[in-house]
Scaffold this motif. Structure first.
Motif, PDB file in Angstrom:
ATOM      1  N   TYR A 106      44.948  52.291  96.592  1.00 39.98           N
ATOM      2  CA  TYR A 106      45.282  50.689  97.328  1.00 39.98           C
ATOM      3  C   TYR A 106      46.685  51.653  98.469  1.00 39.98           C
ATOM      4  CZ  TYR A 106      45.071  48.853  92.366  1.00 39.98           C
ATOM      5  OH  TYR A 106      44.429  48.030  90.659  1.00 39.98           O
ATOM      6  N   ALA A 124      48.888  44.130  96.920  1.00 38.45           N
ATOM      7  CA  ALA A 124      47.578  45.473  97.764  1.00 38.45           C
ATOM      8  C   ALA A 124      46.550  44.940  98.291  1.00 38.45           C
ATOM      9  CB  ALA A 124      47.951  46.219  96.709  1.00 38.45           C
ATOM     10  N   VAL A 126      42.653  46.945  97.712  1.00 39.23           N
ATOM     11  CA  VAL A 126      41.998  48.260  97.743  1.00 39.23           C
ATOM     12  C   VAL A 126      41.244  48.351  98.182  1.00 39.23           C
ATOM     13  CG1 VAL A 126      41.316  49.329  95.502  1.00 39.23           C
ATOM     14  CG2 VAL A 126      42.665  47.324  95.348  1.00 39.23           C
ATOM     15  N   ASP A 191      47.532  54.668  94.054  1.00 36.44           N
ATOM     16  CA  ASP A 191      48.196  53.972  94.844  1.00 36.44           C
ATOM     17  C   ASP A 191      48.928  54.662  96.098  1.00 36.44           C
ATOM     18  OD1 ASP A 191      50.143  52.029  95.917  1.00 36.44           O
ATOM     19  OD2 ASP A 191      50.283  50.684  94.118  1.00 36.44           O
TER      20      ASP A 191
END
Length: 221
Positions: A106, A124, A126, A191
């Motif tokens: 992320y 975000a 990915v 993340d």
């Protein structure tokens, strides 16, 4: 060479090619034309389309029965990420470690990007890039890709081309057959915007403990 065969006696014929440079080039042509392809990764089979094509992204969500606001994973090499995301020095180090790898990350999306149709309402992106047939396809396509596991919502990810066809049939334009998958689940998600890095999705083939150990070796968390 193209081959066509049904999954079973009642299934429609679908277009299948064995994994090869020729198959990736044909898949790239299909994707550039707004079509959807199924192909293998290091673990499972995935659906692939052009990450900039809103119609293809909508169709991918529809055949998976995914919500319209569900973000779709983006395949791009690490040199492209700063064009679409806000990256600091620490995050760049992590990207350099895990691109390419079986790990999805992320990153913080810029306020407005051409990837908004893929990322939907998420703040975000990915990002995912690995040394697998996905990289071969990416290099043939010359465009950023969107991928999602080859299954319908809440069901198991396909591990063979036959399982993928059983899910989607003629809703997919081209299937690339790379043989049985080597794993049974999708990539782990981390993340990297948080400190320490947080796990967003676990994967047995690349556990979060292994990811943390790799980061620790580089003095990162």
């Amino acid at each position: 060479m193209d081959i066509k065969y049904p999954v079973n006696e009642t299934a429609p014929d679908v277009q299948i090619m064995k994994a090869s440079p020729e198959a990736y080039e044909k898949a790239a042509q299909a994707i550039r034309a707004g079509q959807i392809v199924v192909m293998p990764t290091l673990t499972i089979y995935v659906l692939v389309c052009d990450a900039f094509n809103a119609s293809a992204l909508q169709r991918l969500r529809e055949i998976r029965h995914s919500p319209a606001d569900k973000p779709i994973t983006i395949v791009m090499d690490k040199s492209k990420i700063p064009e679409y995301a806000v990256i600091d020095a620490r995050q760049q180090q992590i990207i350099d470690i895990f691109s390419p790898s079986p790990v999805s990350m992320y990153v913080q999306k810029k306020e407005k990007t051409p990837l908004d149709a893929a990322t939907a309402s998420s703040d975000a992106i990915v990002v995912y890039f690995q040394d697998s047939p996905i990289r071969d396809l990416y290099e043939c396509c010359g465009t950023i890709l969107a991928i999602s596991s080859s299954n319908t919502k809440a069901l198991l990810a396909a591990k063979t081309i036959a399982e993928s066809i059983a899910y989607f049939g003629k809703d997919v334009d081209l299937y690339i057959d790379g043989g049985p998958a080597k794993g049974d689940n999708a990539s782990p998600h981390i993340d990297i915007r948080t400190c320490p890095v947080e796990s967003r999705r676990e994967a047995t083939h690349f556990p979060f403990e292994k990811i943390k150990a790799i980061l620790s070796e580089h003095g990162l968390v």
